[in-house]
Design a protein around this motif. Structure first.
Motif, PDB file in Angstrom:
ATOM      1  N   TYR A   7       0.800  -1.217   0.000  1.00  0.00           N
ATOM      2  CA  TYR A   7       0.000   0.000   0.000  1.00  0.00           C
ATOM      3  C   TYR A   7       0.840   1.278   0.000  1.00  0.00           C
ATOM      4  O   TYR A   7       0.304   2.363   0.184  1.00  0.00           O
ATOM      5  CB  TYR A   7      -0.918   0.002   1.229  1.00  0.00           C
ATOM      6  CG  TYR A   7      -1.813  -1.206   1.302  1.00  0.00           C
ATOM      7  CD1 TYR A   7      -2.866  -1.377   0.404  1.00  0.00           C
ATOM      8  CD2 TYR A   7      -1.602  -2.194   2.259  1.00  0.00           C
ATOM      9  CE1 TYR A   7      -3.684  -2.495   0.463  1.00  0.00           C
ATOM     10  CE2 TYR A   7      -2.421  -3.312   2.331  1.00  0.00           C
ATOM     11  CZ  TYR A   7      -3.457  -3.456   1.428  1.00  0.00           C
ATOM     12  OH  TYR A   7      -4.269  -4.561   1.492  1.00  0.00           O
ATOM     13  N   PRO A  10       0.241   2.852  -4.219  1.00  0.00           N
ATOM     14  CA  PRO A  10      -1.071   3.290  -4.730  1.00  0.00           C
ATOM     15  C   PRO A  10      -1.611   4.490  -3.955  1.00  0.00           C
ATOM     16  O   PRO A  10      -1.297   4.690  -2.779  1.00  0.00           O
ATOM     17  CB  PRO A  10      -1.971   2.059  -4.509  1.00  0.00           C
ATOM     18  CG  PRO A  10      -1.049   0.920  -4.279  1.00  0.00           C
ATOM     19  CD  PRO A  10       0.176   1.489  -3.655  1.00  0.00           C
ATOM     20  N   THR A  11      -2.428   5.276  -4.637  1.00  0.00           N
ATOM     21  CA  THR A  11      -3.126   6.371  -3.966  1.00  0.00           C
ATOM     22  C   THR A  11      -4.280   5.793  -3.153  1.00  0.00           C
ATOM     23  O   THR A  11      -4.656   4.626  -3.318  1.00  0.00           O
ATOM     24  CB  THR A  11      -3.681   7.371  -4.983  1.00  0.00           C
ATOM     25  OG1 THR A  11      -4.699   6.710  -5.774  1.00  0.00           O
ATOM     26  CG2 THR A  11      -2.588   7.892  -5.898  1.00  0.00           C
ATOM     27  N   ALA A  13      -7.363   6.516  -3.447  1.00  0.00           N
ATOM     28  CA  ALA A  13      -8.449   6.191  -4.378  1.00  0.00           C
ATOM     29  C   ALA A  13      -8.211   4.833  -5.033  1.00  0.00           C
ATOM     30  O   ALA A  13      -9.147   4.047  -5.229  1.00  0.00           O
ATOM     31  CB  ALA A  13      -8.569   7.281  -5.439  1.00  0.00           C
ATOM     32  N   GLU A  14      -6.949   4.544  -5.369  1.00  0.00           N
ATOM     33  CA  GLU A  14      -6.625   3.253  -5.992  1.00  0.00           C
ATOM     34  C   GLU A  14      -6.813   2.104  -5.002  1.00  0.00           C
ATOM     35  O   GLU A  14      -7.261   1.019  -5.381  1.00  0.00           O
ATOM     36  CB  GLU A  14      -5.189   3.278  -6.517  1.00  0.00           C
ATOM     37  CG  GLU A  14      -5.003   4.196  -7.724  1.00  0.00           C
ATOM     38  CD  GLU A  14      -3.542   4.384  -8.099  1.00  0.00           C
ATOM     39  OE1 GLU A  14      -3.275   4.692  -9.278  1.00  0.00           O
ATOM     40  OE2 GLU A  14      -2.671   4.237  -7.208  1.00  0.00           O
ATOM     41  N   ARG A  16      -8.980   2.052  -2.589  1.00  0.00           N
ATOM     42  CA  ARG A  16     -10.424   1.854  -2.445  1.00  0.00           C
ATOM     43  C   ARG A  16     -11.001   1.029  -3.594  1.00  0.00           C
ATOM     44  O   ARG A  16     -12.022   0.361  -3.435  1.00  0.00           O
ATOM     45  CB  ARG A  16     -11.135   3.213  -2.382  1.00  0.00           C
ATOM     46  CG  ARG A  16     -10.938   3.966  -1.077  1.00  0.00           C
ATOM     47  CD  ARG A  16     -11.965   5.080  -0.941  1.00  0.00           C
ATOM     48  NE  ARG A  16     -11.867   5.758   0.338  1.00  0.00           N
ATOM     49  CZ  ARG A  16     -11.330   6.957   0.514  1.00  0.00           C
ATOM     50  NH1 ARG A  16     -10.829   7.621  -0.522  1.00  0.00           N
ATOM     51  NH2 ARG A  16     -11.295   7.505   1.716  1.00  0.00           N
ATOM     52  N   ARG A  17     -10.353   1.086  -4.752  1.00  0.00           N
ATOM     53  CA  ARG A  17     -10.853   0.335  -5.910  1.00  0.00           C
ATOM     54  C   ARG A  17     -10.349  -1.103  -5.933  1.00  0.00           C
ATOM     55  O   ARG A  17     -10.771  -1.892  -6.775  1.00  0.00           O
ATOM     56  CB  ARG A  17     -10.448   1.049  -7.206  1.00  0.00           C
ATOM     57  CG  ARG A  17     -11.206   2.363  -7.449  1.00  0.00           C
ATOM     58  CD  ARG A  17     -11.065   2.813  -8.892  1.00  0.00           C
ATOM     59  NE  ARG A  17      -9.691   3.172  -9.217  1.00  0.00           N
ATOM     60  CZ  ARG A  17      -9.185   4.402  -9.104  1.00  0.00           C
ATOM     61  NH1 ARG A  17      -9.955   5.400  -8.663  1.00  0.00           N
ATOM     62  NH2 ARG A  17      -7.932   4.653  -9.427  1.00  0.00           N
ATOM     63  N   MET A  18      -9.440  -1.450  -5.014  1.00  0.00           N
ATOM     64  CA  MET A  18      -8.913  -2.815  -4.981  1.00  0.00           C
ATOM     65  C   MET A  18     -10.010  -3.796  -4.578  1.00  0.00           C
ATOM     66  O   MET A  18     -10.882  -3.475  -3.778  1.00  0.00           O
ATOM     67  CB  MET A  18      -7.748  -2.918  -3.990  1.00  0.00           C
ATOM     68  CG  MET A  18      -6.488  -2.206  -4.426  1.00  0.00           C
ATOM     69  SD  MET A  18      -5.165  -2.409  -3.189  1.00  0.00           S
ATOM     70  CE  MET A  18      -3.829  -1.508  -3.986  1.00  0.00           C
TER      71      MET A  18
END
Length: 201
Positions: A7, A10-11, A13-14, A16-18
């Protein structure tokens, strides 16, 4: 267990999309990084870093356990609940589900008499196998959050048992002993209901 370095790039936002990264998991990840930053900027030794890289709730229960290991007085029922059981149940709710907490409360008798696995399965509408599986999940959560917890709490069990001199004192400690077996069982529960493999003919 997922390494923290996954972690670092990634940002938010990225993350959260995982896949499988819902609100609870993302909040836990952010909380871990927040504590890492606070601790790393405080000039602590490596040993202190290891001890402090845990959530405030687990840290509270750990500190209480450590203090009790060094003391000679028996804790009250209220103290056990406030400083050991409830903080760890809150951590289980954060990392798991409310149903896990409900199961734990039933087993410990926090809202009434202690309930057997059979009674819990009937109350919650689950099979006994599923209840045992959920109990193992509780253990998994705490083994990740507090890896040396098993050693510490079982040491405290032995110490308190040696200090208790009357039946009344043992009775006051019964919920602590039950909580230790719930959070850090001596063996996995699911193994208790898996039938042995039949011998080959």
């Amino acid at each position: 267990m997922i390494p923290l370095e996954k972690y670092t790039q990634p940002t938010l936002a990225e993350i959260r999309r995982m896949k499988t990264h819902g609100q609870k998991r993302v909040r836990a990840i952010v909380e871990v990084f927040h504590h890492v930053h606070q601790i790393a900027s405080g000039g602590h030794t490596m040993e202190q870093l290891v001890h402090q890289l845990c959530s405030p709730r687990v840290a509270h229960a750990r500190h209480w356990t450590d203090q009790r290991l060094q003391g000679s007085a028996l804790p009250s029922v209220g103290e056990i609940r406030e400083h050991f059981i409830l903080p760890l149940l809150k951590q289980i709710e954060i990392d798991g589900t409310e149903r896990l907490v409900l199961l734990a409360r039933y087993r410990l008798g926090l809202d009434g008499p202690e309930m057997s696995v059979r009674d819990v399965s009937r109350r919650m509408g689950l099979t006994r196998a599923r209840v045992y599986q959920m109990l193992d999940i509780i253990n998994d959560i705490l083994m990740i959050r507090w890896p040396d917890g098993r050693r510490m709490v079982h040491e405290l069990c032995d110490r308190l048992a040696s200090l208790a001199g009357t039946e009344a004192e043992f009775a006051d400690l019964s919920q602590f002993f039950a909580a230790v077996e719930l959070f850090y069982p001596r063996r996995r529960r699911l193994a208790m209901i898996v039938p042995p493999t039949p011998a080959r003919k």
